[in-house]
Design an enzyme around this catalytic site. Structure first.
Site, mmCIF file in Angstrom:
data_model
loop_
_atom_site.group_PDB
_atom_site.id
_atom_site.type_symbol
_atom_site.label_atom_id
_atom_site.label_comp_id
_atom_site.label_asym_id
_atom_site.label_seq_id
_atom_site.Cartn_x
_atom_site.Cartn_y
_atom_site.Cartn_z
ATOM 1 C CG HIS A 380 -1.965 1.183 1.274
ATOM 2 N ND1 HIS A 380 -2.092 1.952 2.181
ATOM 3 C CD2 HIS A 380 -2.765 1.596 0.244
ATOM 4 C CE1 HIS A 380 -2.950 2.883 1.805
ATOM 5 N NE2 HIS A 380 -3.254 2.603 0.666
ATOM 6 C CG HIS A 381 3.653 2.551 -2.327
ATOM 7 N ND1 HIS A 381 3.954 2.417 -3.526
ATOM 8 C CD2 HIS A 381 4.026 2.045 -1.324
ATOM 9 C CE1 HIS A 381 4.904 1.462 -3.129
ATOM 10 N NE2 HIS A 381 5.210 1.356 -1.965
ATOM 11 C CD GLU A 382 -3.378 7.726 0.402
ATOM 12 O OE1 GLU A 382 -4.445 7.149 0.144
ATOM 13 O OE2 GLU A 382 -3.244 8.790 -0.214
ATOM 14 C CG HIS A 456 -8.356 3.446 -4.344
ATOM 15 N ND1 HIS A 456 -9.489 2.958 -3.237
ATOM 16 C CD2 HIS A 456 -7.991 2.023 -4.867
ATOM 17 C CE1 HIS A 456 -9.629 1.641 -3.485
ATOM 18 N NE2 HIS A 456 -8.980 1.114 -4.157
ATOM 19 C CD GLU A 457 -8.192 7.960 -3.293
ATOM 20 O OE1 GLU A 457 -6.938 7.810 -2.957
ATOM 21 O OE2 GLU A 457 -9.112 7.566 -2.685
ATOM 22 C CD GLU A 475 -11.833 4.843 -4.338
ATOM 23 O OE1 GLU A 475 -12.252 4.426 -3.345
ATOM 24 O OE2 GLU A 475 -10.937 5.794 -4.604
ATOM 25 C CD GLU A 481 -13.346 5.084 0.122
ATOM 26 O OE1 GLU A 481 -12.322 4.316 0.294
ATOM 27 O OE2 GLU A 481 -13.022 6.181 -0.628
HETATM 28 C C1 NOJ Z 1 -8.798 6.114 0.028
HETATM 29 C C2 NOJ Z 1 -9.029 4.704 -0.367
HETATM 30 O O1 NOJ Z 1 -10.033 4.835 -1.399
HETATM 31 C C3 NOJ Z 1 -9.200 4.122 0.599
HETATM 32 O O2 NOJ Z 1 -9.348 2.462 0.203
HETATM 33 C C4 NOJ Z 1 -7.926 3.998 1.550
HETATM 34 O O3 NOJ Z 1 -8.143 3.276 2.666
HETATM 35 C C5 NOJ Z 1 -7.455 5.470 2.015
HETATM 36 N N1 NOJ Z 1 -7.769 6.315 0.921
HETATM 37 C C6 NOJ Z 1 -6.345 5.692 2.832
HETATM 38 O O4 NOJ Z 1 -5.458 5.150 1.786
#
Ligand code: NOJ
Length: 673
Positions: A380-382, A456-457, A475, A481
């Site tokens: 996971h890379h946020e 995502h985003e 996404e 969510e």
């Molecule tokens: C938004 C993402 O759609 C979600 O899946 C994720 O848990 C959060 N950001 C944190 O990265």
């Protein structure tokens, strides 16, 4: 006498000019669609489209406004025309169907300015029986070396009145809006895909294909039913800056007589993309289902931040790995595994470190623990939209995953639209040229290390999974969510709307399977139990999450069986019936067995139907395992959990009665006997 001479000379010149400017047309292989390119009296290129003789798109302009040179818009003449056709079939490494047919006729028209600049544009049109794509190529030429495109003037002037399903383009929440259903004349500025149904019943969708090194296209209604492309802006000047030669993405229009055929027509988007650059992908990515340390953060019973509620602990992750191994899930997503989440992480993303775990997460130990059980950690890379920080660490971050056998990564770009911090310090849009480059850079770097990517985003899907099949999902719409914390949550019509809009563009990581049917604080989610199962068939993705908590699955072993059984890779897909925004019934055949699956979903209205099983293989018997809404199933009441699980033996000659409650659905496995 003199006057008569000039009049006659003038008439002759006009005739010559008209002969020169004869429109160029191309018809689709069956003859159903006809595309015409003409130039108006001022030399503006205009295109139009007809289906079976009736106008679909009235004459619509093409052209560009440049930031540092006269606009490319009028005084054009057609100087060269070429035609080709194609009829081929290609195999997908994974997808909604194994084989895709590409049957089209192509028209290539070179236009040259009649002014001294003599600049060139080339229009390439591919006309299929159920839609078209066209792109503008900028060939190498002396008087234009770099195009600084401020605006693209491509228009779509829809000829017939009708209804539109759309989300706003250029708003702060990116693609995460509920769909508007309005008359076509009520659309403002929209994202694509945008779907239309004319009053006469023709189904249309406008989108784009192969968005590479260019800005994403929004559609702005100018007047009446005339739409104009609007390019996602850039924080540093023109929306697009490209050295010649280059081509724009394909502008795509799907054209189908009903909703089910519109769904099938979306193969055009894949056909317009380049073939795969990863011929060996099948040896390192296989569609699968995953679980993860995720829903609990959205319920706020756990946190991404370190502290007493941290979800990404070694012990909690082991629990998920054990659960995945026991139930046949391939991967375990873990969010919050790395430093950077403490405080207001989504404000800047400055503190994210993608190259080491927090002290609470034994990344190395967990990776090998998982592998020992036949499971993988999903990375996971946020980034919080800070691609300056992310790109600086990208190589090292992916190297780390490769070393540990982490072979897929979910990325994230949580930031308001226009809030992406680029490496040069500028602020950018999620769908501008900078991000179209960024996403491909991540996908290419990941491919070098045999890692699959799920942003995502994201930027919208334009079929690039054909070229880069490690770009497995994304996404790009309101996902599950919102049922944890959204206000409003996703109403039943939303998921049905997605099928006929967002899903035309490609796979979505919607993250279904919330069998508790509750979100944050125990608030009910607007769905029945059977519908949660149906989503695995209705909303296609080659990676499907079983998003609920392990303890909730333990409470519902009956329905959980379907989530364990349903595959994520399909040999064949067929929409059996559907109406945009109302309901859909989709049948898919497993790519690795002889089983078929059906998913059905409805909006807020209950529906009954007889389901003909003609799609099943002839002469074969199946055990139909039916997960249906029970008699009291209704998304608004406690009855939402009412599910009836039954079995019967069927063949392709049978019909099954189906009843979907309000906000409900149906999921069926046809196990080949
Ligand atoms: C938004 C993402 O759609 C979600 O899946 C994720 O848990 C959060 N950001 C944190 O990265």
């Amino acid at each position: 006498m003199r006057n008569l001479f000039w009049l006659m000379a003038g008439m002759l010149m006009l005739a010559a000019a008209r002969a020169e400017a004869a429109p160029e047309t191309v018809v689709s292989p069956s003859g159903a669609l006809r595309f015409t390119l003409d130039t108006d009296p001022d030399g503006r290129p205009v295109w139009s489209l007809a289906r079976e003789g009736g106008a679909v798109v009235n004459p619509s302009r093409l052209g560009f406004i440049l930031g540092d040179a006269p606009k490319l818009e009028r005084n054009f003449e057609i100087v060269e025309v070429a035609r080709h056709s194609a009829d081929s079939r290609w195999e997908q490494p994974w997808g909604e169907r194994r084989f895709v047919t590409d049957r089209h006729n192509e028209l290539v028209v070179t236009l040259r300015e009649k002014t001294p600049l003599k600049r060139l544009l080339r229009l390439r049109v591919r006309l299929f029986d159920d839609g078209l794509g066209f792109r503008i190529e900028f060939p190498q030429q002396p008087n234009l070396t770099t195009a600084r495109i401020v605006e693209e003037l491509t228009e779509f002037d829809l000829a017939q009145p009708g209804t539109a399903w759309w989300i706003p383009g250029g708003e702060w929440n990116r693609y995460e809006y509920l769909y508007n259903r309005t008359p076509i004349e009520g659309v403002g500025q929209a994202h694509t895909p945008i779907t239309f149904r004319t009053d006469a019943g023709l189904h249309l969708s406008i989108h784009e294909a192969a968005l590479v090194d260019y800005a994403g296209m929004w559609l702005r209604r100018v007047e009446g039913q005339r739409f104009k492309a609007r390019l996602s802006p850039s924080g540093t000047g023109p929306s697009v800056v490209r050295d010649l030669p280059f081509a724009t993405p394909w502008r795509v229009m799907l054209v189908a007589p009903d909703a089910a055929k519109l769904y099938a027509a979306s193969d055009i988007i894949l056909n317009l993309n380049e073939p795969s650059k990863l011929p060996d992908i099948g040896t390192w990515f296989r569609p699968h289902k995953y679980v993860g340390v995720w829903w609990e953060m959205h319920l706020e019973t756990a946190s991404w931040a370190t502290g007493p509620k941290l979800g990404a602990t070694t012990a909690n992750t082991r629990r998920y790995i054990d659960f995945a191994a026991a139930n046949g899930f391939r991967s375990v997503l873990v969010e919050g595994w790395n430093p950077g989440w403490d405080g207001d992480w989504f404000a800047t993303g400055h503190d994210f470190d993608f190259t080491r775990p927090t002290p609470y997460f034994d990344l190395q130990g967990l990776s090998s623990y998982a592998r020992g059980k036949g499971v993988r950690i999903m990375g996971h890379h946020e980034t919080a939209g800070n691609i300056r920080v992310y790109e600086a660490q990208l190589g090292a971050a992916l190297d780390l995953y490769q070393r540990l056998g982490v072979d897929s990564v979910k990325t994230g770009y949580v930031a308001d639209a226009g809030g992406i911090l680029a490496p040069d310090g500028s602020y950018q849009w999620h769908d501008g040229q900078v991000m179209s480059r960024h996403h491909l850079k991540v996908v290419e770097e990941a491919a070098k290390r045999r890692i699959a990517v799920n942003p995502h985003e994201p930027i919208k899907d334009t079929g690039l999974r054909r070229t880069w099949p490690n770009w497995v999902a994304r996404e790009g719409a309101r996902g599950m969510e919102y049922n944890a914390w959204g206000n409003p949550k996703n109403p039943p019509a939303h998921e049905v709307n997605l099928i006929f809009t967002r899903m035309l563009s490609g796979p979505m990581d919607y993250t279904p399977g919330i069998l508790s049917l509750t979100g944050k604080g125990g608030a009910p989610i607007p769905s029945t139990m059977a519908r949660q199962l149906a989503l695995y068939v209705l909303l296609y993705s080659p990676i499907q999450m079983a998003a609920d908590l392990p303890e909730n699955y333990a409470r519902h072993p009956g329905p959980f069986r379907f989530i364990k059984d349903v595959p994520a890779d399909w040999e064949q897909t067929e929409m059996l019936a559907g109406e945009v925004g109302a309901f859909a019934l989709i049948a898919r055949k497993d790519r690795h067995s002889r089983d078929w699956y059906v998913g059905g979903g409805t909006d807020e209205s209950p529906r009954e139907a007889e389901l003909p099983l003609a799609f099943l293989d002839k002469g074969r018997r199946y055990e139909a395992q039916i997960y249906a809404d029970g008699p009291t199933a209704d998304y608004r009441t406690e009855g939402r959990a009412d599910i009836a699980i039954t079995k019967r033996i069927v063949t392709s000659a049978d019909r099954i009665p189906i009843r979907m409650g309000a906000g409900g659905g149906v999921a069926i496995r046809f196990r080949a006997l």
